[in-house]
Each structure stands twice: as C-alpha cells, then as structure tokens.
Design a protein around this motif. Structure first.
Motif, PDB file in Angstrom:
ATOM      1  N   VAL A 116     -73.632 -22.868  -4.163  1.00  0.00           N
ATOM      2  CA  VAL A 116     -73.639 -23.679  -2.945  1.00  0.00           C
ATOM      3  C   VAL A 116     -72.197 -24.049  -2.645  1.00  0.00           C
ATOM      4  N   ASP A 117     -71.684 -23.562  -1.536  1.00  0.00           N
ATOM      5  CA  ASP A 117     -70.299 -23.830  -1.142  1.00  0.00           C
ATOM      6  C   ASP A 117     -69.324 -23.502  -2.271  1.00  0.00           C
ATOM      7  N   SER A 137     -75.791 -28.520   1.836  1.00  0.00           N
ATOM      8  CA  SER A 137     -74.360 -28.201   1.704  1.00  0.00           C
ATOM      9  C   SER A 137     -73.629 -29.393   1.131  1.00  0.00           C
ATOM     10  N   TYR A 196     -78.247 -32.289   4.248  1.00  0.00           N
ATOM     11  CA  TYR A 196     -79.379 -31.377   4.294  1.00  0.00           C
ATOM     12  C   TYR A 196     -80.272 -31.740   5.468  1.00  0.00           C
TER      13      TYR A 196
END
Length: 249
Positions: A169-170, A247, A81
């Motif tokens: 997230v992802d 991520s 991040y």
C-alpha cells in the motif's frame, strides 16, 4: 453485531489481554492499558444467509474498481479510505480492542430486533505498535486483531486461523488477514451465527531508536449468517473494495 448506527460503547465488558497498545498520530506513543472494554458492535447476518461457513477468497491480483461513497480521513490511523454511500459514519464511535483505540468508524445495515439495535457490518481504523516487540510485523498484528475483533464482537465466538494475503500500500509492506467467525448468540433470530473479520495491516516502517514501528490497521467485520432476513449481509466485493481503496496519509 450489536448497536445500530455504530454506537459502539461498552455495553458488555470484555477483557482481551494482548501486547499491542495504541498510538496517536503524533510522534510520541500513547501508552494505553492493554485491556479492552468494548462490547456492543454493529451486528448480525443477512437475508438468505449462505450455506457455506465462509466465503471463497479472491485470488485475482487485480484490484476492484474504486468504491464510490463517503471518504473517511483518519490521521490517528495514518489512513484514508472509502465506505459506500449507504453506510453511516459516526465520528463519536471509538471502540477499544486489545488496548488499542480505534476511530474513523462507519456501519452498514442498522436494524432493531427484540428491542436491541444491530447492524450488519462496520469498519474502523487505528495505528498500533508493540513496545515489547521491535520486530513486530504487519502479519503478526493482523492475526492478533482478526482474533481480537472476532471474540469481542461475536458472542461466544470461535475464530478460525486467518487467510493471509501479502500486498503493498503506497510502497509499504502490508497484508490482508481474513478470518471466519462462528458464534453462539443467545438469540440467533436477532444476532449473527457466522461472520468474518478482515484486517488490512500496513507496516509504516517508521521505527526509531526509542520507538517501535507502527502498524496502520483498517478492520471490516461483517455478518454472514443468522439473524433476520433483512437487511442483507455485506458482499465480499464490498469488503475487498473498502480494504483495497485504503491509502496512507
């Protein structure tokens, strides 16, 4: 929040009895004790504090633009991040909250008041799991840690029930939990009276027959009111940018 430049050490011992324990980036959980002994934190509010007790939440589904700044790559949290360039990153700051060891820590707005160092906001991260609850979810975990961080880092705090926002997230299920915090510091001229804790919790979906799933956590705690006029408090847009820019790694 206490301690400038995120020197987050056990200045005040606080015990938080919660079921979650920390986990390292390896395959085997690190069975840490479930007591937290952190105390000092990056600290109080801002210039010209707002008159409301909490900031209005973003309702747009559009993510803010990428945040320019320093990249924090934290394998122990399974996260990467960014924090703004004016934040101070401290690799040695490793707070323990609710039995979970956090790292990848950075702080914003250091100042000194009454001979004590403070800062306006901080970000930190970890991966947590609960061996006693194989059905633990990102929402349960985020709720636990909004309360835990609010009580550890805001003296005499009352932590409101968090606002929960689901996202991905992802490709993994995640939530952002945001809780308003009201505190009663010994010296409101130096320390915050109102704050906010925002927790991004991501379900890593990595459970096995012998190991419960892990939840990646990114926490941003910030002042909203109280303390001296400067430095200014963190803006909601910055909190959103830090959380939305995370991520998995």
């Amino acid at each position: 929040m206490a301690l400038s430049v995120v020197a987050i050490v056990a200045a005040v011992a606080t015990v938080v009895v919660l079921a979650l324990v920390n986990r390292s980036s390896g395959d085997t959980p690190d069975e840490a004790a479930v007591t937290s002994t952190t105390g000092a934190r990056p600290s109080t509010p801002t210039s010209r504090p707002p008159t409301t007790t909490s900031r209005p939440r973003r309702t747009s589904t559009t993510a803010p633009p990428p945040l320019p700044g320093r990249v924090i790559d934290n394998p122990a949290a399974h996260l990467s991040y960014r924090v703004p360039t004016n934040w101070q990153v401290d690799a040695t700051a490793k707070p323990t909250v609710a039995g979970v060891d956090f790292s990848g820590t950075a702080a914003y707005g250091p100042y000194t008041c009454g001979g004590t160092g403070y800062s306006r906001a901080f970000a930190t991260s970890a991966t947590a799991q609960n061996p006693a609850d194989k059905d633990v979810t990102a929402e349960k975990t985020a709720t636990t840690f909004t309360s835990a961080f609010g009580r550890v880092y805001f003296p005499g705090a009352t932590v409101a029930s968090p606002n929960i926002r689901p996202l991905q997230v992802d490709g993994k299920k995640a939530v952002v939990a945001t809780a308003a915090v009201t505190s009663t510091p010994a010296d409101p001229k130096c320390a915050s009276t109102k704050g906010e804790v925002a927790v991004l919790a991501i379900d890593l979906d990595n459970a096995t027959d012998t190991r419960p799933r892990g939840i990646a956590l990114l926490v941003v705690a910030a002042d909203l009111a109280g303390g001296p006029d400067k430095p200014a408090p963190l803006t909601e847009a910055t909190v959103e940018a830090i959380l939305s820019g995370a991520s998995l790694r």
